[in-house]
Design an enzyme around this catalytic site. Structure first.
Site, PDB file in Angstrom:
ATOM      1  N   CYS A   2      47.843  34.110  45.237  1.00 59.77           N
ATOM      2  CA  CYS A   2      46.985  32.953  44.942  1.00 59.77           C
ATOM      3  C   CYS A   2      45.614  33.067  45.605  1.00 59.77           C
ATOM      4  O   CYS A   2      45.465  33.701  46.648  1.00 59.77           O
ATOM      5  CB  CYS A   2      47.636  31.682  45.449  1.00 59.77           C
ATOM      6  SG  CYS A   2      49.308  31.453  44.878  1.00 59.77           S
ATOM      7  N   ARG A  27      43.307  39.789  42.874  1.00 63.41           N
ATOM      8  CA  ARG A  27      44.459  39.564  43.751  1.00 63.41           C
ATOM      9  C   ARG A  27      45.738  39.317  42.962  1.00 63.41           C
ATOM     10  O   ARG A  27      46.817  39.331  43.535  1.00 63.41           O
ATOM     11  CB  ARG A  27      44.176  38.359  44.652  1.00 63.41           C
ATOM     12  CG  ARG A  27      43.039  38.603  45.624  1.00 63.41           C
ATOM     13  CD  ARG A  27      42.599  37.324  46.261  1.00 63.41           C
ATOM     14  NE  ARG A  27      43.620  36.770  47.117  1.00 63.41           N
ATOM     15  CZ  ARG A  27      43.634  36.887  48.434  1.00 63.41           C
ATOM     16  NH1 ARG A  27      42.689  37.547  49.036  1.00 63.41           N
ATOM     17  NH2 ARG A  27      44.581  36.342  49.150  1.00 63.41           N
ATOM     18  N   TRP A  74      49.684  32.413  41.703  1.00 63.53           N
ATOM     19  CA  TRP A  74      50.673  33.461  41.487  1.00 63.53           C
ATOM     20  C   TRP A  74      52.010  32.792  41.769  1.00 63.53           C
ATOM     21  O   TRP A  74      52.309  32.437  42.913  1.00 63.53           O
ATOM     22  CB  TRP A  74      50.413  34.609  42.451  1.00 63.53           C
ATOM     23  CG  TRP A  74      51.219  35.847  42.227  1.00 63.53           C
ATOM     24  CD1 TRP A  74      50.957  36.849  41.338  1.00 63.53           C
ATOM     25  CD2 TRP A  74      52.411  36.247  42.933  1.00 63.53           C
ATOM     26  NE1 TRP A  74      51.907  37.836  41.433  1.00 63.53           N
ATOM     27  CE2 TRP A  74      52.813  37.495  42.403  1.00 63.53           C
ATOM     28  CE3 TRP A  74      53.175  35.673  43.933  1.00 63.53           C
ATOM     29  CZ2 TRP A  74      53.935  38.178  42.855  1.00 63.53           C
ATOM     30  CZ3 TRP A  74      54.296  36.363  44.388  1.00 63.53           C
ATOM     31  CH2 TRP A  74      54.668  37.595  43.854  1.00 63.53           C
ATOM     32  N   ASN A  98      47.758  28.004  49.053  1.00 66.81           N
ATOM     33  CA  ASN A  98      48.301  29.368  49.029  1.00 66.81           C
ATOM     34  C   ASN A  98      49.442  29.401  50.027  1.00 66.81           C
ATOM     35  O   ASN A  98      49.319  28.823  51.111  1.00 66.81           O
ATOM     36  CB  ASN A  98      47.260  30.394  49.496  1.00 66.81           C
ATOM     37  CG  ASN A  98      46.208  30.653  48.458  1.00 66.81           C
ATOM     38  OD1 ASN A  98      46.242  30.088  47.372  1.00 66.81           O
ATOM     39  ND2 ASN A  98      45.251  31.504  48.804  1.00 66.81           N
ATOM     40  N   GLY A  99      50.506  30.110  49.708  1.00 71.73           N
ATOM     41  CA  GLY A  99      51.609  30.233  50.665  1.00 71.73           C
ATOM     42  C   GLY A  99      52.862  29.578  50.131  1.00 71.73           C
ATOM     43  O   GLY A  99      52.980  29.275  48.939  1.00 71.73           O
ATOM     44  N   GLU A 482      54.100  58.288  46.369  1.00 72.47           N
ATOM     45  CA  GLU A 482      52.883  57.547  46.025  1.00 72.47           C
ATOM     46  C   GLU A 482      52.520  57.767  44.552  1.00 72.47           C
ATOM     47  O   GLU A 482      52.118  56.836  43.848  1.00 72.47           O
ATOM     48  CB  GLU A 482      51.742  57.973  46.968  1.00 72.47           C
ATOM     49  CG  GLU A 482      50.374  57.380  46.666  1.00 72.47           C
ATOM     50  CD  GLU A 482      50.318  55.856  46.671  1.00 72.47           C
ATOM     51  OE1 GLU A 482      51.287  55.204  47.084  1.00 72.47           O
ATOM     52  OE2 GLU A 482      49.297  55.310  46.215  1.00 72.47           O
ATOM     53  N   LYS A 486      52.168  54.747  41.870  1.00 67.44           N
ATOM     54  CA  LYS A 486      50.957  54.516  41.056  1.00 67.44           C
ATOM     55  C   LYS A 486      51.336  54.432  39.586  1.00 67.44           C
ATOM     56  O   LYS A 486      50.888  53.546  38.878  1.00 67.44           O
ATOM     57  CB  LYS A 486      49.943  55.655  41.235  1.00 67.44           C
ATOM     58  CG  LYS A 486      49.068  55.684  42.455  1.00 67.44           C
ATOM     59  CD  LYS A 486      48.094  54.578  42.608  1.00 67.44           C
ATOM     60  CE  LYS A 486      48.703  53.383  43.245  1.00 67.44           C
ATOM     61  NZ  LYS A 486      48.720  53.280  44.677  1.00 67.44           N
ATOM     62  N   GLU A 489      53.399  51.176  38.723  1.00 66.00           N
ATOM     63  CA  GLU A 489      52.770  49.858  38.841  1.00 66.00           C
ATOM     64  C   GLU A 489      51.695  49.600  37.790  1.00 66.00           C
ATOM     65  O   GLU A 489      51.485  48.459  37.410  1.00 66.00           O
ATOM     66  CB  GLU A 489      52.261  49.579  40.259  1.00 66.00           C
ATOM     67  CG  GLU A 489      51.074  50.361  40.712  1.00 66.00           C
ATOM     68  CD  GLU A 489      50.647  49.995  42.133  1.00 66.00           C
ATOM     69  OE1 GLU A 489      50.884  48.873  42.585  1.00 66.00           O
ATOM     70  OE2 GLU A 489      50.045  50.864  42.791  1.00 66.00           O
ATOM     71  N   HIS A 505      71.609  66.183  44.929  1.00 63.25           N
ATOM     72  CA  HIS A 505      72.570  65.252  45.523  1.00 63.25           C
ATOM     73  C   HIS A 505      72.711  63.984  44.687  1.00 63.25           C
ATOM     74  O   HIS A 505      73.160  62.959  45.181  1.00 63.25           O
ATOM     75  CB  HIS A 505      72.158  64.926  46.962  1.00 63.25           C
ATOM     76  CG  HIS A 505      72.111  66.150  47.828  1.00 63.25           C
ATOM     77  ND1 HIS A 505      73.250  66.773  48.271  1.00 63.25           N
ATOM     78  CD2 HIS A 505      71.071  66.898  48.264  1.00 63.25           C
ATOM     79  CE1 HIS A 505      72.914  67.849  48.972  1.00 63.25           C
ATOM     80  NE2 HIS A 505      71.597  67.951  48.970  1.00 63.25           N
ATOM     81  N   LYS A 604      47.094  41.772  44.647  1.00 62.09           N
ATOM     82  CA  LYS A 604      46.410  42.741  45.496  1.00 62.09           C
ATOM     83  C   LYS A 604      46.799  42.558  46.947  1.00 62.09           C
ATOM     84  O   LYS A 604      47.022  43.510  47.683  1.00 62.09           O
ATOM     85  CB  LYS A 604      44.899  42.575  45.324  1.00 62.09           C
ATOM     86  CG  LYS A 604      44.064  43.547  46.147  1.00 62.09           C
ATOM     87  CD  LYS A 604      44.218  44.960  45.646  1.00 62.09           C
ATOM     88  CE  LYS A 604      43.436  45.960  46.474  1.00 62.09           C
ATOM     89  NZ  LYS A 604      43.906  47.336  46.207  1.00 62.09           N
TER      90      LYS A 604
HETATM   91  O1  M6R Z   1      46.968  45.423  51.808  1.00 59.61           O
HETATM   92  P1  M6R Z   1      48.130  46.323  52.134  1.00 59.61           P
HETATM   93  O2  M6R Z   1      47.757  47.744  52.253  1.00 59.61           O
HETATM   94  O3  M6R Z   1      48.913  45.842  53.335  1.00 59.61           O
HETATM   95  O4  M6R Z   1      49.108  46.194  50.894  1.00 59.61           O
HETATM   96  C1  M6R Z   1      50.351  46.813  50.883  1.00 59.61           C
HETATM   97  C2  M6R Z   1      50.912  46.887  49.478  1.00 59.61           C
HETATM   98  O5  M6R Z   1      51.067  45.597  48.947  1.00 59.61           O
HETATM   99  C3  M6R Z   1      50.029  47.715  48.544  1.00 59.61           C
HETATM  100  O6  M6R Z   1      49.830  48.997  49.036  1.00 59.61           O
HETATM  101  C4  M6R Z   1      50.688  47.805  47.154  1.00 59.61           C
HETATM  102  O7  M6R Z   1      51.834  48.586  47.239  1.00 59.61           O
HETATM  103  C5  M6R Z   1      49.702  48.355  46.113  1.00 59.61           C
HETATM  104  N1  M6R Z   1      49.928  47.705  44.869  1.00 59.61           N
HETATM  105  C6  M6R Z   1      49.862  49.807  45.891  1.00 59.61           C
HETATM  106  O8  M6R Z   1      49.019  50.300  44.914  1.00 59.61           O
END
Ligand code: M6R
Length: 609
Positions: A2, A27, A74, A98-99, A482, A486, A489, A505, A604
């Site tokens: 949010c 975000r 959100w 927010n929260g 990673e 990527k 997501e 395994h 974000k």
């Molecule tokens: O702001 P941060 O680096 O703490 O965020 C951590 C994760 O939420 C962030 O890396 C998330 O996994 C991204 N979507 C990855 O691309």
């Protein structure tokens, strides 16, 4: 997650609020809303979906007023809908939040017995009605606000307006970031400085359990008991341009291509011939880490993957036992903390709820020091850590972390060198070699980016694929993780990263000719082992895409395609081999027609648990 924007000014504020919301879109959110007060009238507009829809509605319906609040939601409690979107209204009070209010259910029951009806399923409306009921008793909004905040459990960033008192904006923070922006004859509030950059670069960061009252000319910050709190004004070095796409189609694409520059910035002023200029990295002295015996790294998502790479560097260069853990797990584990331990958090935003909670717990657990590797100056993690290494990647807007990740890696390498040197584990010649390599990093990064066209055509082969595996070994295993994160997501192709030796395994059962397998294979000591693993996969009919450098026995054939990448020093391989994987995910997402910068369901900055 949010976003909040609020303003009290001597001009109409709706455009400021809408521009602020646009800047918070990155975000992640599912609905948006705005409310302004004008001549005793409340103009409330809420829409499902993108901020542009809200903008159109505001154009049609009008939203005049010199005071207002706006929000991107959100969903946490209740589905995405206009009823659940903020601002929420209870009689004369209007609020955005927010929260999460954890004890909302019991509070709601109580309020229902007092005659309150709820129009939404949100925890926010419950808090708002609680404030309203306390206001009815006390007749004083500020004291009702404070009392309510003491009754709720959970996290909040709040902005509240009263139709009967349209000169004041009340705001509060507990667990969800909130920033006050200072203007001339106008003041603002937002959950992120980026929202307010078009109107100010002067900010006050609210700390936990602080409240503030904003008018056009005054800002008064107090604690929950009403004691005045003196605050510093911080000048931001970001400007409004930090969030434009420039010549690129997406922020993510721009941010991938910015990496030579962002890595250059991470290094700026930090290398002094063959030494690392200590004070410019963390503000530590030359003895701080001499006695260090343990390192615990805690982070989430991509930042966690950076931590996994960091462990290889720390153990090799400092000989200090290093553990890495996901923050949402660390915070609920009864960790045994040995003497002389260092706690490292890694976070792009510096506001990730689980990482922040872990740091707070760590501070009570007896760690000697805490360091935060972070991209956002003034963020909660930065303010609460003993030392900070700023990654200096610049504003990262795409939800998928790219330049933040590679600058986190570089920062971890610098830190490993610092600690290694202090502990006498890194010889001068070794340090010289690594620094020489690091100096070449921005230029090498350009060379790796030159594979873009190749990767774009490769991405077509992933079209229609539902699943994908990423394999790596050693320090490249976290890079495989990673790469998979990527891809999943932003393109929504299900992808998993595996240590190549682990395949037999279990996961090898998944392999057939429909399953593309991406192998991260730089020229290093584990190459031969990796090739054996590739053969096992090939024997099961998989389509293999091998991202490799240097000479090897792997050849292009009908089943495997080699993507040749430039040679680079081994120490830089994790950073540089990340780039083609980012590009692969990006192009697959474009082909799949997804919302690259704001993928579904993602935020974000994850400021709730
Ligand atoms: O702001 P941060 O680096 O703490 O965020 C951590 C994760 O939420 C962030 O890396 C998330 O996994 C991204 N979507 C990855 O691309």
């Amino acid at each position: 997650m949010c976003g909040i924007v609020g303003a009290v000014a001597q001009r109409n504020v709706s455009q400021i609020l809408l521009e602020g919301l646009s800047r918070l879109e990155y975000r992640g959110y599912d609905s948006a809303g705005i409310c302004t007060l004008d001549n005793g009238e409340c103009h409330l507009i809420k829409t499902l979906g993108k901020v542009n829809k809200l903008k159109e509605a505001v154009k049609e319906e009008g939203c005049p007023g010199f005071i207002g609040i706006a929000h991107t939601r959100w969903a946490t409690h209740g589905v995405p809908s206009t009823a659940n979107a903020h601002p929420h209204v209870c009689d004369n009070l209007i609020m955005v939040h927010n929260g999460i209010i954890e004890n909302f259910a019991s509070l709601k029951e109580d309020l229902i017995t007092k005659g309150y009806n709820f129009k939404s399923q949100t925890d926010t409306e419950v808090l708002l009605c609680l404030i309203h009921s306390l206001l009815k008793t006390s007749g004083n909004l500020m004291s009702a606000f404070r009392t309510a905040l003491k009754e709720v459990k959970g996290s909040f960033g709040l902005a509240l307006m009263d139709k009967n008192d349209p000169e004041r904006l009340l705001v509060a923070r507990c667990g969800s970031p909130l920033i006050i922006g200072l203007g001339i004859g106008e003041n603002f509030v937002a959950s992120d400085t980026l929202a307010l950059l078009p109107v100010t670069r002067r900010f006050i960061y609210l700390e936990e359990n602080e409240l503030a009252v904003l008018t056009t000319d005054t800002i008064e910050v107090t604690d929950l008991d009403g004691h005045k709190v003196e605050k510093n004004i911080v000048e931001s070095d970001l400007d409004a341009e930090s969030i434009s796409k420039g010549k690129y189609r997406h922020f993510m694409q721009k941010e991938i291509f910015e990496q030579p520059l962002s890595l250059q910035n991470t290094l700026l002023g930090r290398l002094d011939n063959d030494e690392i200029a200590l004070e410019t990295v963390v503000g530590i002295n030359s003895d701080t880490f001499k006695k260090l015996d343990n390192i615990q790294i805690v982070a989430c998502g991509t930042s966690y993957h950076a931590g996994l790479v960091g462990r290889y560097w720390f153990e090799e260069l400092t000989h200090v036992t290093t553990n890495v853990e996901i923050a949402s797990e660390y915070r609920y584990r009864k960790a045994v903390v040995k003497p002389n331990s260092l706690f490292i958090t890694i976070s792009q935003s510096g506001e990730t709820a689980d990482t922040l909670a872990s740091l707070r717990i760590a501070k009570e657990q007896g760690y000697e020091h805490s360091i935060c590797i972070c991209n956002v100056n003034g963020s909660s993690l930065v303010r609460e850590s003993d030392f900070t290494i700023f990654t200096k990647a610049g504003a990262e807007i795409g939800v998928a972390s790219t330049k933040a990740f590679t600058t986190q890696l570089l920062s971890l390498l610098l830190l490993a060198l610092i600690i290694g040197k202090q502990k006498g584990c890194v010889a001068q010649a070794q340090q010289q070699n690594i620094i020489e390599a690091i100096r070449k990093l921005p230029a090498l990064c350009e060379e790796f980016l030159a594979c873009d066209k190749n990767i774009q055509s490769l991405a077509e082969k992933f079209s229609g694929k539902r699943h994908c595996l990423f394999l790596g070994r050693g320090i490249m295993y976290p890079i495989a993780l990673e790469g998979a994160l990527k891809l999943k997501e932003i393109s929504y192709i299900h992808a998993e990263g595996y240590a190549a030796g682990e395949l037999k395994h279990g996961p090898i059962a998944l392999i057939d000719k429909e399953m593309p397998v991406v192998v991260v294979a730089p020229d290093n000591a584990l190459m031969d082992k990796l090739i054996s693993n590739v053969e096992e996969v090939r024997a099961r009919g998989a389509l293999i895409y091998i991202f490799k450098s240097g000479e090897s026995d792997i050849k292009n054939d009908s089943q495997s395609k080699i993507i040749n990448l430039p040679d680079c020093p081994e120490v830089l391989q994790p950073i540089l081999f990340t780039i083609p994987l980012q590009l692969l995910a990006y192009h697959c997402a474009v082909i799949n027609g997804t919302d690259v910068d704001q993928p579904r369901n993602l935020a974000k900055s994850v400021t709730v648990e």
